[in-house]
Enzyme design. Structure first.
Site, PDB file in Angstrom:
ATOM      1  N   GLY A 228       0.859  -1.363   0.086  1.00  0.00           N
ATOM      2  CA  GLY A 228       0.040  -0.089  -0.036  1.00  0.00           C
ATOM      3  C   GLY A 228       0.854   1.060   0.094  1.00  0.00           C
ATOM      4  O   GLY A 228       2.128   1.116   0.119  1.00  0.00           O
ATOM      5  N   TYR A 229       0.063   2.393  -0.204  1.00  0.00           N
ATOM      6  CA  TYR A 229       0.835   3.565  -0.378  1.00  0.00           C
ATOM      7  C   TYR A 229       0.577   4.598   0.717  1.00  0.00           C
ATOM      8  O   TYR A 229      -0.551   5.046   1.026  1.00  0.00           O
ATOM      9  CB  TYR A 229       0.660   4.297  -1.799  1.00  0.00           C
ATOM     10  N   LEU A 230       1.376   5.002   1.510  1.00  0.00           N
ATOM     11  CA  LEU A 230       1.141   6.169   2.615  1.00  0.00           C
ATOM     12  C   LEU A 230       1.385   7.641   1.511  1.00  0.00           C
ATOM     13  O   LEU A 230       0.535   8.506   2.078  1.00  0.00           O
ATOM     14  CB  LEU A 230       2.418   6.254   3.462  1.00  0.00           C
TER      15      LEU A 230
END
Length: 155
Positions: free
Chosen positions: A28-30
């Protein structure tokens, strides 16, 4: 460190027979902004935090920093990520002096299979297997950060 890689679509699943390793990956991407993507990845039972900069004009080179982090921390960080966590299996295939990483995507990106090869220079030659399809290097739609926001099924 500068990462130099090229990306290709994959024609069929014949690459699987040549794989010497395969791992399920959740990432996932912060932050998914192109100038600084910040990714959390769980690969098998290990966690990683990766920061990537913007790609050059050819889409082949960009800054990349990656560190292994504790598995439990990676699981917690995945909960903080933007929507659209990527689910895929990565197959590793040796070809000549290189290793192709082939990602078979699931969920909202089902049906997409992309191969990447890391190179020492943008002009380095490499052996192309028969299952390698059209090159998509520099096409931002195929960046995992983009796939998390605009999945393959929506194209």
């Amino acid at each position: 460190m500068i990462e130099i890689e090229r990306k290709f679509l994959v024609k069929d699943d014949s690459f699987k027979a040549a794989a010497f390793a395969q791992n399920r990956i959740a990432q996932g991407y912060l932050s998914s902004v192109p100038e600084r993507t910040v990714r959390v990845r769980i690969k098998s039972n290990k966690g990683y935090l990766t920061i990537k900069g913007v790609s050059n004009d050819a889409g082949m080179s960009r800054f990349e920093w990656e560190k292994e982090i504790p598995f439990d921390e990676a699981k917690k960080l995945l909960l903080l990520c933007e929507k659209g966590v990527i689910d895929k299996t990565r197959f590793e295939i040796k070809r000549g002096n290189h290793v192709f990483e082939v990602d078979e995507f699931y969920g909202e990106n089902e049906g997409l299979i992309v191969a990447e090869i890391e190179l020492e220079s943008e002009t380095e030659t490499f052996e192309k297997p028969n299952w390698l399809g059209d090159e998509v290097t520099g096409d931002t739609r195929y960046y995992n950060a983009c796939l998390s926001n605009n999945p393959y099924k929506n194209w």
